[in-house]
Write an enzyme that holds these catalytic residues in place. Structure first.
Site, PDB file in Angstrom:
ATOM      1  N   LYS A  36      37.194   1.460 -49.798  1.00 19.93           N
ATOM      2  CA  LYS A  36      35.874   1.092 -50.341  1.00 19.93           C
ATOM      3  C   LYS A  36      34.846   0.972 -49.214  1.00 19.93           C
ATOM      4  O   LYS A  36      33.761   1.529 -49.293  1.00 19.93           O
ATOM      5  CB  LYS A  36      35.947  -0.242 -51.105  1.00 19.93           C
ATOM      6  CG  LYS A  36      36.907  -0.248 -52.272  1.00 19.93           C
ATOM      7  CD  LYS A  36      36.879  -1.554 -53.029  1.00 19.93           C
ATOM      8  CE  LYS A  36      37.322  -2.768 -52.209  1.00 19.93           C
ATOM      9  NZ  LYS A  36      38.726  -2.705 -51.726  1.00 19.93           N
ATOM     10  N   ARG A  41      35.047  -9.068 -58.534  1.00 15.90           N
ATOM     11  CA  ARG A  41      36.505  -9.017 -58.409  1.00 15.90           C
ATOM     12  C   ARG A  41      37.197  -9.716 -59.572  1.00 15.90           C
ATOM     13  O   ARG A  41      38.429  -9.710 -59.636  1.00 15.90           O
ATOM     14  CB  ARG A  41      36.910  -9.716 -57.119  1.00 15.90           C
ATOM     15  CG  ARG A  41      37.440  -8.788 -56.038  1.00 15.90           C
ATOM     16  CD  ARG A  41      37.764  -9.679 -54.864  1.00 15.90           C
ATOM     17  NE  ARG A  41      38.597  -9.082 -53.874  1.00 15.90           N
ATOM     18  CZ  ARG A  41      38.154  -8.493 -52.759  1.00 15.90           C
ATOM     19  NH1 ARG A  41      36.874  -8.327 -52.550  1.00 15.90           N
ATOM     20  NH2 ARG A  41      39.011  -8.049 -51.858  1.00 15.90           N
ATOM     21  N   ARG A  50      45.095  -0.475 -40.067  1.00 15.75           N
ATOM     22  CA  ARG A  50      43.630  -0.675 -40.037  1.00 15.75           C
ATOM     23  C   ARG A  50      43.269  -1.497 -38.791  1.00 15.75           C
ATOM     24  O   ARG A  50      43.912  -2.490 -38.471  1.00 15.75           O
ATOM     25  CB  ARG A  50      43.175  -1.421 -41.290  1.00 15.75           C
ATOM     26  CG  ARG A  50      41.753  -1.955 -41.178  1.00 15.75           C
ATOM     27  CD  ARG A  50      41.083  -2.237 -42.489  1.00 15.75           C
ATOM     28  NE  ARG A  50      41.785  -3.185 -43.341  1.00 15.75           N
ATOM     29  CZ  ARG A  50      41.419  -3.465 -44.590  1.00 15.75           C
ATOM     30  NH1 ARG A  50      40.371  -2.862 -45.119  1.00 15.75           N
ATOM     31  NH2 ARG A  50      42.093  -4.333 -45.303  1.00 15.75           N
ATOM     32  N   ARG A  64      42.851  -7.201 -38.964  1.00 21.87           N
ATOM     33  CA  ARG A  64      42.365  -8.341 -39.743  1.00 21.87           C
ATOM     34  C   ARG A  64      43.496  -9.334 -39.962  1.00 21.87           C
ATOM     35  O   ARG A  64      44.615  -8.929 -40.257  1.00 21.87           O
ATOM     36  CB  ARG A  64      41.837  -7.843 -41.101  1.00 21.87           C
ATOM     37  CG  ARG A  64      40.384  -7.442 -41.045  1.00 21.87           C
ATOM     38  CD  ARG A  64      39.924  -6.789 -42.306  1.00 21.87           C
ATOM     39  NE  ARG A  64      40.294  -7.488 -43.530  1.00 21.87           N
ATOM     40  CZ  ARG A  64      39.825  -7.146 -44.730  1.00 21.87           C
ATOM     41  NH1 ARG A  64      38.990  -6.138 -44.836  1.00 21.87           N
ATOM     42  NH2 ARG A  64      40.191  -7.784 -45.805  1.00 21.87           N
ATOM     43  N   ARG A 115      47.142 -10.271 -52.042  1.00 21.52           N
ATOM     44  CA  ARG A 115      45.880  -9.585 -52.358  1.00 21.52           C
ATOM     45  C   ARG A 115      46.101  -8.484 -53.387  1.00 21.52           C
ATOM     46  O   ARG A 115      45.277  -8.272 -54.269  1.00 21.52           O
ATOM     47  CB  ARG A 115      45.264  -9.017 -51.070  1.00 21.52           C
ATOM     48  CG  ARG A 115      44.654 -10.119 -50.208  1.00 21.52           C
ATOM     49  CD  ARG A 115      44.533  -9.707 -48.771  1.00 21.52           C
ATOM     50  NE  ARG A 115      43.563  -8.662 -48.563  1.00 21.52           N
ATOM     51  CZ  ARG A 115      43.588  -7.812 -47.543  1.00 21.52           C
ATOM     52  NH1 ARG A 115      44.566  -7.879 -46.637  1.00 21.52           N
ATOM     53  NH2 ARG A 115      42.667  -6.908 -47.412  1.00 21.52           N
TER      54      ARG A 115
END
Ligand code: ADP
Ligand code: AMP
Length: 212
Positions: A13, A88, A126, A159, A170
């Site tokens: 996203k 969300r 990531r 992260r 998540r």
């Protein structure tokens, strides 16, 4: 144009929203980035959000709706925006509906489709820049020089919520609380599903086509 991105954590996203913000000259509004900024600045919001984010849970609807209401009232959001990470939950989607009013002809809701097993691999590699917000992937979209941001030279980091346990939570939150948001927009005939697999450029082309 008002664009809403729905997709599991790590589906791309943010990567795609940044490109769209450049090509359409509208602001990229990432609630995750806003919360991370608040955590880094040590504000009251940051202090409340930090433990929830670290564990992979969702920050309360009331807090998030307040943040987005203030952000959408800013001058740069009057010509359009790209929402990444909001809404969300269905409650957030209902509140957003009230905020954007009747301008539905400008609204595009995109759902990025990426299977969970691919998500887990994307998130594990990531790396983000805490200074300018650039996002890399060590294999698919690596920085030119190892672990340093191409744009500002800052050391890249993983992260803290990209660890296995928070990631599991998540993904659970996405399936339980955010997928119903896709159903909410589908019922209003506003949902456009986009295949999020393959190279970033190809996904971007699919997104641009689906916006027409
Ligand atoms: P989100 O904002 O949905 O959490 P990101 O945009 O941060 O997702 O992307 C998650 C990770 O996957 C990042 O490391 C990013 O570089 C990488 N990535 C994004 N899009 C693709 C893609 N199409 N193919 C492979 N990796 C991707
Ligand atoms: P993201 O960068 O979008 O993956 O968001 C990181 C974390 O911020 C999430 O795991 C949540 O804890 C929190 N968060 C971001 N946006 C929202 C939202 N709209 N509602 C609730 N929590 C959010």
């Amino acid at each position: 144009m008002q664009i809403i991105f729905i997709g599991p954590p790590g589906s791309g996203k943010g990567t795609q929203a940044k490109r769209l913000a450049d090509s359409h000259a509208i602001p990229h509004i990432s609630t995750g980035d806003m919360l991370r900024e608040a955590v880094a600045e040590g504000t009251e919001l940051g202090r409340q959000a930090a433990p929830i984010m670290a564990s992979g849970g969702l920050v309360s609807d009331d807090l998030m709706i307040g943040i987005i209401k203030d952000r959408l009232a800013k001058p740069d959001a009057q010509k359009g925006f790209i929402l990444d990470g909001f809404p969300r939950t269905v409650i957030q989607a209902e509140k957003l509906d009230n905020l954007v009013g009747n301008a539905k002809e400008n609204l595009r809701v995109l759902q990025l489709l990426v299977p969970d097993e691919v998500i887990v691999r994307r998130v594990a590699l990531r790396r983000s820049c805490s200074n300018c917000g650039a996002v890399y992937h060590l294999e698919n979209n690596p920085p030119a020089s190892d672990s340093v941001c191409d744009r500002c030279g800052t050391e890249l980091t993983a992260r803290p919520d990209d660890n296995e346990e928070a990631m599991r939570k998540r993904l659970e939150a996405f399936h339980r609380q955010t997928l119903p948001v896709a159903t909410f927009y589908k019922a209003k005939s506003l949902l456009r599903e986009v295949d999020g697999m393959g190279p970033v450029d190809e996904v971007f082309e699919r997104i641009e086509k689906s916006l027409q």
